[in-house]
Design a protein around this motif. Structure first.
Motif, PDB file in Angstrom:
ATOM      1  N   LEU A   1     -16.834 -63.145  25.123  1.00  0.00           N
ATOM      2  CA  LEU A   1     -15.965 -62.013  25.435  1.00  0.00           C
ATOM      3  C   LEU A   1     -15.125 -62.321  26.667  1.00  0.00           C
ATOM      4  O   LEU A   1     -15.591 -62.990  27.596  1.00  0.00           O
ATOM      5  N   VAL A   2     -13.896 -61.801  26.672  1.00  0.00           N
ATOM      6  CA  VAL A   2     -13.021 -61.883  27.844  1.00  0.00           C
ATOM      7  C   VAL A   2     -12.359 -60.523  28.022  1.00  0.00           C
ATOM      8  O   VAL A   2     -11.816 -59.961  27.057  1.00  0.00           O
ATOM      9  N   ALA A   3     -12.387 -59.983  29.233  1.00  0.00           N
ATOM     10  CA  ALA A   3     -11.695 -58.738  29.557  1.00  0.00           C
ATOM     11  C   ALA A   3     -10.276 -59.065  30.002  1.00  0.00           C
ATOM     12  O   ALA A   3     -10.071 -59.880  30.911  1.00  0.00           O
TER      13      ALA A   3
ATOM     14  N   GLU B   1      -5.617 -69.585  30.922  1.00  0.00           N
ATOM     15  CA  GLU B   1      -6.517 -70.470  31.654  1.00  0.00           C
ATOM     16  C   GLU B   1      -7.045 -69.754  32.894  1.00  0.00           C
ATOM     17  O   GLU B   1      -6.306 -69.110  33.625  1.00  0.00           O
ATOM     18  N   GLY B   2      -8.336 -69.837  33.120  1.00  0.00           N
ATOM     19  CA  GLY B   2      -8.929 -69.255  34.323  1.00  0.00           C
ATOM     20  C   GLY B   2      -9.546 -67.885  34.140  1.00  0.00           C
ATOM     21  O   GLY B   2     -10.199 -67.381  35.058  1.00  0.00           O
ATOM     22  N   TRP B   3      -9.376 -67.253  32.964  1.00  0.00           N
ATOM     23  CA  TRP B   3      -9.995 -65.948  32.766  1.00  0.00           C
ATOM     24  C   TRP B   3     -11.511 -66.102  32.645  1.00  0.00           C
ATOM     25  O   TRP B   3     -11.994 -66.959  31.902  1.00  0.00           O
ATOM     26  N   PRO B   4     -12.290 -65.268  33.363  1.00  0.00           N
ATOM     27  CA  PRO B   4     -13.762 -65.339  33.245  1.00  0.00           C
ATOM     28  C   PRO B   4     -14.208 -64.983  31.833  1.00  0.00           C
ATOM     29  O   PRO B   4     -13.697 -64.064  31.218  1.00  0.00           O
ATOM     30  N   ARG B   5     -15.195 -65.732  31.320  1.00  0.00           N
ATOM     31  CA  ARG B   5     -15.713 -65.519  29.974  1.00  0.00           C
ATOM     32  C   ARG B   5     -17.187 -65.124  30.040  1.00  0.00           C
ATOM     33  O   ARG B   5     -17.923 -65.610  30.880  1.00  0.00           O
ATOM     34  N   ARG B   6     -17.604 -64.260  29.103  1.00  0.00           N
ATOM     35  CA  ARG B   6     -18.984 -63.785  29.039  1.00  0.00           C
ATOM     36  C   ARG B   6     -19.564 -64.140  27.678  1.00  0.00           C
ATOM     37  O   ARG B   6     -18.977 -63.804  26.643  1.00  0.00           O
ATOM     38  N   LEU B   7     -20.716 -64.808  27.686  1.00  0.00           N
ATOM     39  CA  LEU B   7     -21.418 -65.129  26.447  1.00  0.00           C
ATOM     40  C   LEU B   7     -22.391 -64.001  26.126  1.00  0.00           C
ATOM     41  O   LEU B   7     -23.247 -63.658  26.937  1.00  0.00           O
ATOM     42  N   VAL B   8     -22.234 -63.417  24.949  1.00  0.00           N
ATOM     43  CA  VAL B   8     -23.110 -62.340  24.495  1.00  0.00           C
ATOM     44  C   VAL B   8     -24.093 -62.928  23.496  1.00  0.00           C
ATOM     45  O   VAL B   8     -23.690 -63.393  22.420  1.00  0.00           O
ATOM     46  N   PRO B   9     -25.382 -62.947  23.814  1.00  0.00           N
ATOM     47  CA  PRO B   9     -26.360 -63.584  22.927  1.00  0.00           C
ATOM     48  C   PRO B   9     -26.504 -62.849  21.593  1.00  0.00           C
ATOM     49  O   PRO B   9     -26.052 -61.711  21.423  1.00  0.00           O
ATOM     50  N   ALA B  10     -27.148 -63.512  20.654  1.00  0.00           N
ATOM     51  CA  ALA B  10     -27.454 -62.903  19.362  1.00  0.00           C
ATOM     52  C   ALA B  10     -28.332 -61.673  19.578  1.00  0.00           C
ATOM     53  O   ALA B  10     -29.208 -61.652  20.446  1.00  0.00           O
ATOM     54  N   GLY B  11     -28.079 -60.631  18.800  1.00  0.00           N
ATOM     55  CA  GLY B  11     -28.896 -59.432  18.847  1.00  0.00           C
ATOM     56  C   GLY B  11     -28.435 -58.388  19.839  1.00  0.00           C
ATOM     57  O   GLY B  11     -28.875 -57.238  19.770  1.00  0.00           O
ATOM     58  N   VAL B  12     -27.569 -58.735  20.785  1.00  0.00           N
ATOM     59  CA  VAL B  12     -27.098 -57.777  21.776  1.00  0.00           C
ATOM     60  C   VAL B  12     -25.998 -56.920  21.153  1.00  0.00           C
ATOM     61  O   VAL B  12     -25.049 -57.437  20.572  1.00  0.00           O
ATOM     62  N   ALA B  13     -26.124 -55.587  21.287  1.00  0.00           N
ATOM     63  CA  ALA B  13     -25.176 -54.667  20.661  1.00  0.00           C
ATOM     64  C   ALA B  13     -24.364 -53.881  21.672  1.00  0.00           C
ATOM     65  O   ALA B  13     -23.483 -53.100  21.277  1.00  0.00           O
ATOM     66  N   GLU B  14     -24.600 -54.053  22.963  1.00  0.00           N
ATOM     67  CA  GLU B  14     -23.852 -53.301  23.973  1.00  0.00           C
ATOM     68  C   GLU B  14     -23.805 -54.113  25.261  1.00  0.00           C
ATOM     69  O   GLU B  14     -24.804 -54.732  25.662  1.00  0.00           O
ATOM     70  N   THR B  15     -22.646 -54.139  25.902  1.00  0.00           N
ATOM     71  CA  THR B  15     -22.505 -54.871  27.156  1.00  0.00           C
ATOM     72  C   THR B  15     -21.370 -54.268  27.965  1.00  0.00           C
ATOM     73  O   THR B  15     -20.567 -53.473  27.454  1.00  0.00           O
ATOM     74  N   THR B  16     -21.275 -54.656  29.235  1.00  0.00           N
ATOM     75  CA  THR B  16     -20.236 -54.167  30.143  1.00  0.00           C
ATOM     76  C   THR B  16     -19.480 -55.351  30.720  1.00  0.00           C
ATOM     77  O   THR B  16     -20.086 -56.340  31.138  1.00  0.00           O
ATOM     78  N   LEU B  17     -18.148 -55.257  30.725  1.00  0.00           N
ATOM     79  CA  LEU B  17     -17.301 -56.280  31.303  1.00  0.00           C
ATOM     80  C   LEU B  17     -16.541 -55.701  32.485  1.00  0.00           C
ATOM     81  O   LEU B  17     -16.078 -54.557  32.443  1.00  0.00           O
ATOM     82  N   HIS B  18     -16.421 -56.486  33.547  1.00  0.00           N
ATOM     83  CA  HIS B  18     -15.617 -56.088  34.700  1.00  0.00           C
ATOM     84  C   HIS B  18     -14.222 -56.690  34.549  1.00  0.00           C
ATOM     85  O   HIS B  18     -14.071 -57.902  34.398  1.00  0.00           O
ATOM     86  N   LEU B  19     -13.212 -55.832  34.602  1.00  0.00           N
ATOM     87  CA  LEU B  19     -11.829 -56.269  34.433  1.00  0.00           C
ATOM     88  C   LEU B  19     -11.268 -56.708  35.775  1.00  0.00           C
ATOM     89  O   LEU B  19     -11.157 -55.913  36.713  1.00  0.00           O
ATOM     90  N   ASP B  20     -10.930 -57.982  35.858  1.00  0.00           N
ATOM     91  CA  ASP B  20     -10.274 -58.524  37.042  1.00  0.00           C
ATOM     92  C   ASP B  20      -8.777 -58.423  36.826  1.00  0.00           C
ATOM     93  O   ASP B  20      -8.205 -59.144  36.015  1.00  0.00           O
ATOM     94  N   ALA B  21      -8.133 -57.498  37.547  1.00  0.00           N
ATOM     95  CA  ALA B  21      -6.704 -57.261  37.333  1.00  0.00           C
ATOM     96  C   ALA B  21      -5.852 -58.435  37.770  1.00  0.00           C
ATOM     97  O   ALA B  21      -4.691 -58.548  37.373  1.00  0.00           O
ATOM     98  N   GLY B  22      -6.409 -59.351  38.555  1.00  0.00           N
ATOM     99  CA  GLY B  22      -5.643 -60.506  38.994  1.00  0.00           C
ATOM    100  C   GLY B  22      -4.504 -60.117  39.919  1.00  0.00           C
ATOM    101  O   GLY B  22      -4.437 -58.996  40.437  1.00  0.00           O
ATOM    102  N   ALA B  23      -3.591 -61.048  40.112  1.00  0.00           N
ATOM    103  CA  ALA B  23      -2.432 -60.785  40.965  1.00  0.00           C
ATOM    104  C   ALA B  23      -1.386 -59.989  40.199  1.00  0.00           C
ATOM    105  O   ALA B  23      -1.337 -60.011  38.966  1.00  0.00           O
TER     106      ALA B  23
END
Length: 283
Positions: A88-90, A100-122
């Protein structure tokens, strides 16, 4: 004492398994069945933990291409994604692919809910000089992107951009809807000041695409540093037109899908001169 030692060694040797030509070959273990698809709920929050407006891009682990899903009240529901791990990428609103450079989150198998923090950048605020008409396109792309993000223009010609990453170079294309005036700014960096945008009259790029049998919908675009930055319309007979291209020589890319296979071809063209692109033998 030597005789008992000899018998012990003989017993050990006889106990070892000996492979023979008649033994059946060992088969590899049966691969596990794929996991069933799942829905994944993603909550997008800002630095203060408040619901954020943006996009959630996802792709199977290891895949190059993904899908962007919009949020409603800071929540995106990814429908029927693979049961295996996904990435996932916000993204800020308007972006559809991660640069290039956007933080990425790996969501494991079986996970049905997660939270991402949005980095608004410059952020950058630009102004279009002598803006006369509504704008048909404001496209921004990092030089490593495959396709651009889309942005709007205020009535006074102001463009607000966010989500810019440090150390990344961007290209910006702006086109007025009716007049054909346009501008292309190349090599912009979030670490440096950006100039005001001065529009100049563009010209169309036209031509014909020789289409393969069994093709799906065909697309055509101008590539700038390898990224689609100005796109056009393709008619059923293969003729195409890309409006408001800055003067010069450009790489024109045509691409489609034939029986599940991605097909693309490029050609060099000058604004105002017709060009032919042959997709029939490109696989």
């Amino acid at each position: 004492m030597g005789r008992p030692l000899f018998l012990l060694l003989l017993l050990v040797a006889c106990a070892r398994p000996v492979a023979s030509d008649g033994d059946p070959p060992r088969s590899d273990p049966t691969p596990p069945d794929p996991l069933p698809p799942r829905d994944v709920t993603v909550r997008l929050v800002d630095a203060e933990g408040r619901a954020a407006k943006g996009m959630v891009w996802w792709a199977p682990e290891g895949a190059e291409f993904g899908t962007a899903v919009g949020t409603r009240a800071g929540v995106a529901v990814l429908k029927q994604v693979p049961g295996e791990p996904i990435v996932l990428v916000a993204l800020p609103d308007g972006f559809v692919v991660p640069s290039e450079g956007w933080p990425r989150r790996l969501v494991p198998a079986g996970v049905a809910e997660t939270t991402l923090h949005l980095d608004a950048g410059a952020t950058r605020t630009l102004r279009v000089l002598d803006a006369r008409q509504r704008f048909g396109a404001v496209y921004l792309a990092a030089t490593t992107d495959l396709e651009p993000s889309h942005h709007g223009v205020e009535d006074d010609g102001t463009i607000h951009l966010e989500g810019l990453r440090p150390g990344v170079r961007y290209n910006l294309y702006v086109r007025e809807r009716e007049t054909g005036r346009c501008a292309l700014l190349r090599g912009l960096s979030a670490d440096e000041p950006w100039p005001e945008i001065e529009l100049a009259q563009g010209a169309p790029v036209t031509g014909r695409i020789l289409l393969p049998r069994g093709y799906d919908m065909c697309n055509v675009a101008v590539l700038v540093d390898g990224c689609v930055l100005m796109d056009g319309m393709v008619e059923e007979d293969g003729t195409f037109r890309i409006e408001a291209v800055p003067p010069g020589t450009w790489t024109i890319c045509a691409y489609t899908n034939v029986d599940g296979t991605y097909v693309a071809a490029t050609a060099e063209a000058r604004t105002g001169d017709p060009v032919a692109i042959d997709l029939r033998r490109k696989r």
